[in-house]
Design a protein around this motif. Structure first.
Motif, PDB file in Angstrom:
ATOM      1  N   UNK A 217       0.802  -1.324  -0.017  1.00  8.45           N
ATOM      2  CA  UNK A 217      -0.001  -0.050  -0.029  1.00  8.45           C
ATOM      3  C   UNK A 217       0.983   1.101  -0.232  1.00  8.45           C
ATOM      4  N   UNK A 218       2.220   1.206   0.189  1.00  2.00           N
ATOM      5  CA  UNK A 218       3.041   2.201   0.557  1.00  2.00           C
ATOM      6  C   UNK A 218       4.121   2.241  -0.622  1.00  2.00           C
ATOM      7  N   UNK A 219       3.579   1.338  -1.779  1.00  2.00           N
ATOM      8  CA  UNK A 219       4.532   1.247  -2.966  1.00  2.00           C
ATOM      9  C   UNK A 219       5.439   0.193  -2.980  1.00  2.00           C
ATOM     10  N   UNK A 220       6.204  -0.196  -4.036  1.00  2.00           N
ATOM     11  CA  UNK A 220       7.034  -1.199  -4.090  1.00  2.00           C
ATOM     12  C   UNK A 220       8.191  -1.576  -3.183  1.00  2.00           C
ATOM     13  N   UNK A 221       8.673  -0.442  -2.529  1.00  5.72           N
ATOM     14  CA  UNK A 221       9.512  -0.371  -1.681  1.00  5.72           C
ATOM     15  C   UNK A 221       9.079  -0.135  -0.085  1.00  5.72           C
ATOM     16  N   UNK A 222       7.664  -0.048  -0.157  1.00  2.96           N
ATOM     17  CA  UNK A 222       7.194   0.628   1.259  1.00  2.96           C
ATOM     18  C   UNK A 222       7.234  -0.300   2.200  1.00  2.96           C
ATOM     19  N   UNK A 223       7.396  -0.159   3.538  1.00  4.38           N
ATOM     20  CA  UNK A 223       7.530  -0.962   4.704  1.00  4.38           C
ATOM     21  C   UNK A 223       6.130  -1.060   5.271  1.00  4.38           C
ATOM     22  N   UNK A 224       6.171  -1.948   6.199  1.00  5.78           N
ATOM     23  CA  UNK A 224       4.893  -1.872   7.472  1.00  5.78           C
ATOM     24  C   UNK A 224       5.028  -1.155   8.425  1.00  5.78           C
ATOM     25  N   UNK A 225       4.380  -0.104   8.686  1.00  6.11           N
ATOM     26  CA  UNK A 225       4.337   0.955   9.721  1.00  6.11           C
ATOM     27  C   UNK A 225       4.309   0.162  11.199  1.00  6.11           C
ATOM     28  N   UNK A 226       3.163  -0.654  11.199  1.00  8.46           N
ATOM     29  CA  UNK A 226       2.871  -1.650  12.473  1.00  8.46           C
ATOM     30  C   UNK A 226       4.191  -2.306  12.882  1.00  8.46           C
ATOM     31  N   UNK A 227       4.894  -2.976  11.995  1.00  7.62           N
ATOM     32  CA  UNK A 227       6.362  -3.615  12.206  1.00  7.62           C
ATOM     33  C   UNK A 227       7.282  -2.602  12.768  1.00  7.62           C
ATOM     34  N   UNK A 264      15.508  -1.962   5.573  1.00  5.95           N
ATOM     35  CA  UNK A 264      16.341  -1.995   4.358  1.00  5.95           C
ATOM     36  C   UNK A 264      16.505  -3.480   4.082  1.00  5.95           C
ATOM     37  N   UNK A 265      16.687  -4.667   4.724  1.00  4.14           N
ATOM     38  CA  UNK A 265      16.778  -5.902   4.688  1.00  4.14           C
ATOM     39  C   UNK A 265      15.240  -6.454   3.823  1.00  4.14           C
ATOM     40  N   UNK A 266      14.388  -5.798   4.080  1.00  2.00           N
ATOM     41  CA  UNK A 266      13.025  -6.152   3.786  1.00  2.00           C
ATOM     42  C   UNK A 266      12.949  -5.715   1.988  1.00  2.00           C
ATOM     43  N   UNK A 372      -1.157  -5.427   7.375  1.00  2.00           N
ATOM     44  CA  UNK A 372      -0.600  -5.947   6.418  1.00  2.00           C
ATOM     45  C   UNK A 372      -0.015  -7.525   6.372  1.00  2.00           C
ATOM     46  N   UNK A 373       0.821  -7.604   7.756  1.00  2.00           N
ATOM     47  CA  UNK A 373       1.301  -9.136   7.834  1.00  2.00           C
ATOM     48  C   UNK A 373       0.100  -9.963   8.006  1.00  2.00           C
ATOM     49  N   UNK A 374      -1.031  -9.638   8.434  1.00  2.00           N
ATOM     50  CA  UNK A 374      -2.217 -10.667   8.480  1.00  2.00           C
ATOM     51  C   UNK A 374      -2.720 -11.042   7.205  1.00  2.00           C
ATOM     52  N   UNK A 375      -2.716  -9.862   6.545  1.00  2.00           N
ATOM     53  CA  UNK A 375      -3.193 -10.100   4.953  1.00  2.00           C
ATOM     54  C   UNK A 375      -2.458 -10.895   4.341  1.00  2.00           C
ATOM     55  N   UNK A 376      -0.868 -10.899   4.433  1.00  2.00           N
ATOM     56  CA  UNK A 376       0.036 -11.641   3.824  1.00  2.00           C
ATOM     57  C   UNK A 376      -0.431 -13.205   3.923  1.00  2.00           C
TER      58      UNK A 376
END
Length: 413
Positions: A217-227, A264-266, A372-376
């Protein structure tokens, strides 16, 4: 006709020129509307030139007092020449006490003086002339930056101890707290470095095993804010408990370092590595759609997983007015619909296919989703085993009104 009469090795310090027979001070400051540097001039006398040649300190003091006038001119305006000329005698020719008195009345740029070696303690006491006793022609802009950073922290009530300073220098956050942190051990006093590394080790232990996933939802390189928030909270708590003497700025920069490295690893992990294929029983053909008539077909040909293709489809298509995405197995008559705006999902199964012109009958069940983790997990489960594989991820509610009550209750909490 313009001739340079006097210049110092440092090109930014104002030069003296002769233009059409008139001595002038020339300096670059600010930029025009096209972001090109602006140049300003104003007339001086031979007596002023003599002091500028011989007295670096007064030359720098004049520069620091003229710069605000250049700023006031903006991108198109003219320099207030009268105000600039009025500075010449009080700064270049007057007694030290009169110079100090002038600097109590006019705007001036202390950063310029600090960068050129001014004594900070004397500047802060108003002894501007004496502060320039060790002035240097070569500027050290980092010195001025550090002074202003320290002062801004003091205005917030923050006073750094040696360990705080070491941690901020280690992460490269001492001067610029908004930059991406890095590991810079050479920037830390060698005697202090072992203590800094103890703090870093505490943080690493606190987030061991945690990860920050991608959020399409935050783009191809976007990361999960909750994480990110979960990892930051874990690191903050551990560092505060083990090192209670640290100030907020130091604690925050350590958690920022851990989170940015995990993010960055993600970003550098292939999407397929975040997917569960589910073995040979998994889906062989799927259709992805969105709320804007976008569609993509996936076939199990061994190239990429269905989940990887689907999340790429979401990253490409997601927008504020396009937040509902569907995965459908047409052959099996089942699918899931992700409501990314509401952290909820629907699983849809065909109870009776349409026959003789009649509409098909569907069973729709809803469930809440935790980010998003649950969605995955749900997408991977569906790819692996269809709607039946989602049962363990419930509860599932067939009554839409009941589901809406549950969603409102969650959001209220």
């Amino acid at each position: 006709m313009k001739d340079i009469v006097f210049t110092r090795r440092s090109g930014w310090i104002p030069n003296v020129i002769r233009e059409d027979g008139q001595l002038k001070l020339m300096l670059g400051a600010g930029a025009d509307a096209n972001h090109d540097p602006r140049t300003f001039t104003f007339p001086i006398e031979e007596s002023h030139l003599a002091v500028i040649r011989e007295d670096l300190a007064r030359h720098l003091l004049l520069w620091s007092a003229v710069l605000p006038l250049c700023d006031a001119a903006g991108t198109r305006g003219e320099l207030d020449e009268s105000a600039a000329v009025a500075l010449l005698d009080p700064i270049l020719l007057a007694a030290p006490a009169e110079v100090d008195a002038l600097f109590q009345r006019v705007r001036w740029y202390e950063a310029r003086l600090i960068a050129h070696g001014a004594d900070i303690d004397l500047l802060e006491r108003g002894q501007v002339y004496a502060a320039m006793h060790a002035a240097t022609e070569q500027a050290n802009d980092k010195r001025a930056q550090e002074y202003h950073v320290t002062r801004r922290r003091a205005e917030r009530g923050v006073v750094l101890g040696p360990l705080d300073t070491g941690i901020l220098r280690y992460t490269g956050q001492y001067l610029h707290g908004s930059t991406i942190p890095r590991r810079l051990p050479d920037a830390v006093d060698p005697e202090l470095l072992p203590r800094v590394m103890e703090v870093i080790a505490t943080a690493e232990q606190a987030c061991a095993g945690m990860r920050i996933g991608l959020d399409p939802r935050r783009g191809k390189r976007g990361t999960d804010k909750r994480d990110w928030d979960r990892m930051a909270a874990a690191v903050d708590a551990a560092v505060r408990a083990a090192h209670p003497e640290l100030v907020e700025d130091a604690v925050r920069t350590v958690s920022f370092l851990m989170c940015s490295e995990a993010a960055s690893r993600a970003r550098n992990t292939p999407v397929e590595d975040d997917d569960d294929l589910g073995g040979p029983a998994g889906k062989t053909a799927l259709s992805f759609t969105d709320d804007k008539d976008g569609e993509k077909k996936w076939l199990r040909d061994g190239s990429r997983t269905a989940s990887a293709e689907f999340w790429e489809f979401v990253a490409d298509r997601y927008a504020g007015n396009n937040e509902v995405f569907t995965i459908e197995d047409e052959e099996m008559g089942e699918g899931i619909q992700l409501h990314l705006y509401a952290d909820s999902i629907a699983r849809i199964t065909t109870v009776r296919p349409g026959e003789a012109g009649s509409e098909p009958e569907y069973r729709v069940e809803y469930s809440l989703v935790d980010g998003i983790g649950d969605y995955r997990k749900l997408v991977s489960a569906f790819v692996s085993g269809g709607c039946a594989a989602l049962e363990q991820h419930g509860p599932w509610m067939s009554d839409h009104a009941e589901f809406e009550r549950a969603r409102r209750q969650r959001n209220a909490g």
